[in-house]
Write an enzyme that holds these catalytic residues in place. Sequence first.
Site, mmCIF file in Angstrom:
data_model
loop_
_atom_site.group_PDB
_atom_site.id
_atom_site.type_symbol
_atom_site.label_atom_id
_atom_site.label_comp_id
_atom_site.label_asym_id
_atom_site.label_seq_id
_atom_site.Cartn_x
_atom_site.Cartn_y
_atom_site.Cartn_z
ATOM 1 N N HIS A 184 -1.189 7.008 13.401
ATOM 2 C CA HIS A 184 -1.059 6.633 11.989
ATOM 3 C C HIS A 184 -2.473 6.695 11.410
ATOM 4 O O HIS A 184 -3.215 5.712 11.448
ATOM 5 C CB HIS A 184 -0.488 5.206 11.947
ATOM 6 C CG HIS A 184 -0.223 4.663 10.583
ATOM 7 N ND1 HIS A 184 1.051 4.513 10.077
ATOM 8 C CD2 HIS A 184 -1.050 4.184 9.628
ATOM 9 C CE1 HIS A 184 0.990 3.971 8.872
ATOM 10 N NE2 HIS A 184 -0.276 3.761 8.573
ATOM 11 N N CYS A 187 -4.358 0.267 2.198
ATOM 12 C CA CYS A 187 -4.079 -0.991 2.885
ATOM 13 C C CYS A 187 -4.527 -2.130 1.977
ATOM 14 O O CYS A 187 -5.694 -2.173 1.577
ATOM 15 C CB CYS A 187 -4.814 -1.072 4.223
ATOM 16 S SG CYS A 187 -4.598 -2.669 5.043
ATOM 17 N N HIS A 210 -5.249 7.208 8.572
ATOM 18 C CA HIS A 210 -5.625 7.225 7.156
ATOM 19 C C HIS A 210 -6.775 8.219 6.959
ATOM 20 O O HIS A 210 -7.516 8.523 7.892
ATOM 21 C CB HIS A 210 -5.995 5.827 6.693
ATOM 22 C CG HIS A 210 -4.800 4.943 6.515
ATOM 23 N ND1 HIS A 210 -4.382 4.478 5.289
ATOM 24 C CD2 HIS A 210 -3.903 4.458 7.412
ATOM 25 C CE1 HIS A 210 -3.300 3.743 5.431
ATOM 26 N NE2 HIS A 210 -2.984 3.710 6.719
ATOM 27 N N ARG A 257 7.070 2.607 2.162
ATOM 28 C CA ARG A 257 6.568 1.278 2.515
ATOM 29 C C ARG A 257 5.041 1.248 2.508
ATOM 30 O O ARG A 257 4.419 0.682 1.620
ATOM 31 C CB ARG A 257 7.108 0.857 3.894
ATOM 32 C CG ARG A 257 6.970 -0.648 4.170
ATOM 33 C CD ARG A 257 5.594 -1.066 4.680
ATOM 34 N NE ARG A 257 5.199 -0.406 5.901
ATOM 35 C CZ ARG A 257 4.016 -0.560 6.465
ATOM 36 N NH1 ARG A 257 3.092 -1.334 5.906
ATOM 37 N NH2 ARG A 257 3.706 0.087 7.578
ATOM 38 N N ASP A 258 4.427 1.884 3.475
ATOM 39 C CA ASP A 258 2.970 1.844 3.598
ATOM 40 C C ASP A 258 2.301 2.490 2.392
ATOM 41 O O ASP A 258 1.202 2.083 1.995
ATOM 42 C CB ASP A 258 2.548 2.562 4.886
ATOM 43 C CG ASP A 258 1.084 2.350 5.222
ATOM 44 O OD1 ASP A 258 0.616 1.208 5.112
ATOM 45 O OD2 ASP A 258 0.412 3.321 5.600
ATOM 46 N N ASN A 288 -2.463 7.099 3.936
ATOM 47 C CA ASN A 288 -2.177 7.754 5.201
ATOM 48 C C ASN A 288 -2.292 9.269 5.028
ATOM 49 O O ASN A 288 -2.254 9.792 3.913
ATOM 50 C CB ASN A 288 -0.755 7.388 5.624
ATOM 51 C CG ASN A 288 -0.494 7.606 7.091
ATOM 52 O OD1 ASN A 288 -0.194 8.717 7.494
ATOM 53 N ND2 ASN A 288 -0.607 6.564 7.875
#
Length: 308
Positions: A215, A248, A217, A23-24, A257
């Site tokens: 989380h 993002c 990055h 997802r991310d 990430n």
Amino acid sequence: MNLQRSATTTACDQVRIVEVGPRDGLQNEPKLLPAATKIELINRLSKTGLQTIEATSFVSPKWVPQMGDNAEVLRGISKVRGISYPVLTPNIKGFESAMSAGAEEVAVFGAASDAFSLKNVNATAAQAIERFKPVLKAAKENGVRVRGYVSTIVGCPYEGAITPSAVVKVVDALYQMGCYEISLGDTIGVGTPGSMRRMLDEVTKAVPAKDLAVHCHDTYGQALSNILVSLDYGIRVVDGSVSGLGGCPYARGASGNAATEDVVYMLHGMGLQTGVDLDKLIQVGRYICTELGRPSESKVNRAWKGPL
């Protein structure tokens, strides 16, 4: 770090990895992958020992086209007992679509920065939280667990440095609304051990460390250092993206990430248990990078020649 050791594995020795690559990670990759490849990625990740794999996001494909096949992906994966496959649901429409596709856990996201929230969801931080209330209510009625994300915990691409008090306000709101876990996101990767400590000093007064995750990055190469700081505070849930995929879409220049391979390698080297087979994880990282036509951002993946 002063971690107590005993003959048996304790909660202090265990770290749960939340894999957010599907997802991310993929939501900010320029190459659009077919649903079949995403399904294969998740199925391969399911064989590595991961307990939580974020599968997709039920957002408008107009804003995030990479997630336009969300229902097909969620329906198509081979779910394994004992593994959670949460999906992102920014509003009640997304939640209802996720339920129709068979979701059993969802996530909502807020931001400590009003400017970032406005760019992301066209609402201030407070307004965005109000939008989540119907999602939390519906989730409770359906017996669905909800994870919360808080973005821009130390810095924002539009506002600059973020005060810990702004983070506490959003974290506490999500926690009081019923999120079982809050993931603290350094969305643009500007955090350092110093800024992480200042933030965590305040956040852990509002929410117990056992209900928090990080989380981080890796834009400025600080992700692993910041994860180490979080372990000092008793946090035992860490988000990672296989091979450091992503970034993002609303924070230009933000890298992906923390690479899951690098996080697992570090934790295992510290004597902490994740349940993840690093060799299998590395193979998955190489698979998805081949599909994307890009090199892995994981230093461990690039260097790996097998277990030492």
